[in-house]
Enzyme design. Structure first.
Site, PDB file in Angstrom:
ATOM      1  N   ASP A  80       0.930  -1.014   0.139  1.00 58.59           N
ATOM      2  CA  ASP A  80       0.007  -0.080   0.126  1.00 58.59           C
ATOM      3  C   ASP A  80       0.872   1.136  -0.083  1.00 58.59           C
ATOM      4  O   ASP A  80       1.969   1.287   0.743  1.00 58.59           O
ATOM      5  CB  ASP A  80      -0.944   0.032   1.199  1.00 58.59           C
ATOM      6  N   HIS A 137       4.473  -7.636  -0.123  1.00 55.79           N
ATOM      7  CA  HIS A 137       4.169  -8.748  -0.619  1.00 55.79           C
ATOM      8  C   HIS A 137       4.883  -9.167  -1.873  1.00 55.79           C
ATOM      9  O   HIS A 137       5.460  -8.061  -2.584  1.00 55.79           O
ATOM     10  CB  HIS A 137       2.859  -9.096  -0.826  1.00 55.79           C
ATOM     11  N   SER A 240       8.348   3.690   4.796  1.00 51.83           N
ATOM     12  CA  SER A 240       9.666   3.823   3.987  1.00 51.83           C
ATOM     13  C   SER A 240       9.362   3.654   2.413  1.00 51.83           C
ATOM     14  O   SER A 240       8.190   3.987   2.008  1.00 51.83           O
ATOM     15  CB  SER A 240      10.780   2.773   4.368  1.00 51.83           C
TER      16      SER A 240
END
Length: 272
Positions: A80, A137, A240
């Site tokens: 995200d 992911h 980050s």
């Protein structure tokens, strides 16, 4: 200002606090963070703020299993966040922001031979803000070949800093993960930042700390560390950036992509 701040000390102190189990103080910190950044706890596997014993437990929270369905695409978004930049790697250079490029070789800890595998290839830089889900992911199925920890600076990686600090992503602390895939090699780089207490992978656990000030390398070529598309590969403890590299003619980016566009894990990153 960021050049003057004691970034490593601030990061170490922040990491200690984030790991601490301080009861009422921890819960108050989490509530304030949720309210300030408008964190959507409804999609968390555990939406009860009071049940998290440390800030890290909250920050790396899992989502409901159906919160991020995977698109039918060769590559899906691994996180995200928001798109910082993406496009072609030209003459070994990666575009950071207007007026700033940095070399693929520098990003990959000086490994010119590895960087050459991505000459004329593609890159994507994705920024995770504090409010985002912070597990990373796999955009595609891959088998881990190697991992490298690269010490470095701890500048913020927000868009303003990306426009102002030359070579930001190749000078900050980072973890370089190299995978073999059905379409060739693929690199996913976890870039550290100010107050990012640590970075972790599912096969190794926490990579940093310790921060020993030297490059560390792990070879997984003789092991079977294989991850499916959409499977978790790592996580940040505070916000980050990830940088990804592909060889030439590997993928065509989603036509709806553009710098600054918000993205969610599992959305199509490439045209099918």
């Amino acid at each position: 200002m960021q050049y003057l701040l004691p970034k490593k000390i601030l990061t170490q102190v922040g990491g200690v606090y984030a790991r601490a189990r301080l009861g009422v103080l921890t819960r108050a910190t989490i509530r304030r963070f949720v309210n300030r950044y408008d964190v959507n706890m409804a999609e968390a596997a555990n939406p009860d703020i009071a049940s998290y014993s440390s800030f890290n437990d909250f920050f790396t929270r899992a989502l409901n299993p159906d919160a991020r369905p995977l698109a039918e695409a060769a590559y899906v978004c691994p996180v995200d966040g928001a798109i910082s930049q993406f496009g072609a790697i030209e003459k070994g250079q990666i575009f950071q922001a207007k007026g700033h490029h940095y070399s693929a070789t520098a990003l990959l800890a000086g490994d010119a031979a590895l960087a050459s595998e991505f000459e004329h290839g593609q890159f994507a830089t994705l920024y995770l803000s504090p409010r985002d889900y912070h597990r990373i992911h796999m955009p595609c199925e891959g088998r881990l070949r190697s991992m490298v920890y690269v010490p470095g600076d701890l500048f913020s990686v927000n868009p303003t800093t990306a426009r102002g600090v030359p070579g930001l992503f190749a000078r900050n602390e980072r973890v370089v993960c190299l995978f073999d895939t059905a379409r060739g090699p693929f690199v996913l780089v976890l870039v550290g930042a100010t107050i990012v207490g640590s970075m972790a992978t599912v096969w190794h656990g926490v990579v940093n700390p310790p921060r020993l000030g030297e490059i560390r390398r792990w070879d997984y070529s003789g092991q079977e560390v294989a991850l499916r598309q959409g499977e978790e590969m790592g996580r940040f403890l505070l916000g980050s950036t990830v940088v990804m590299l592909w060889p030439q003619n590997t993928l065509k980016f989603n036509s709806e992509w553009g710098p600054g566009k918000a993205i969610r894990m599992g959305e199509a990153m490439s045209s099918p």
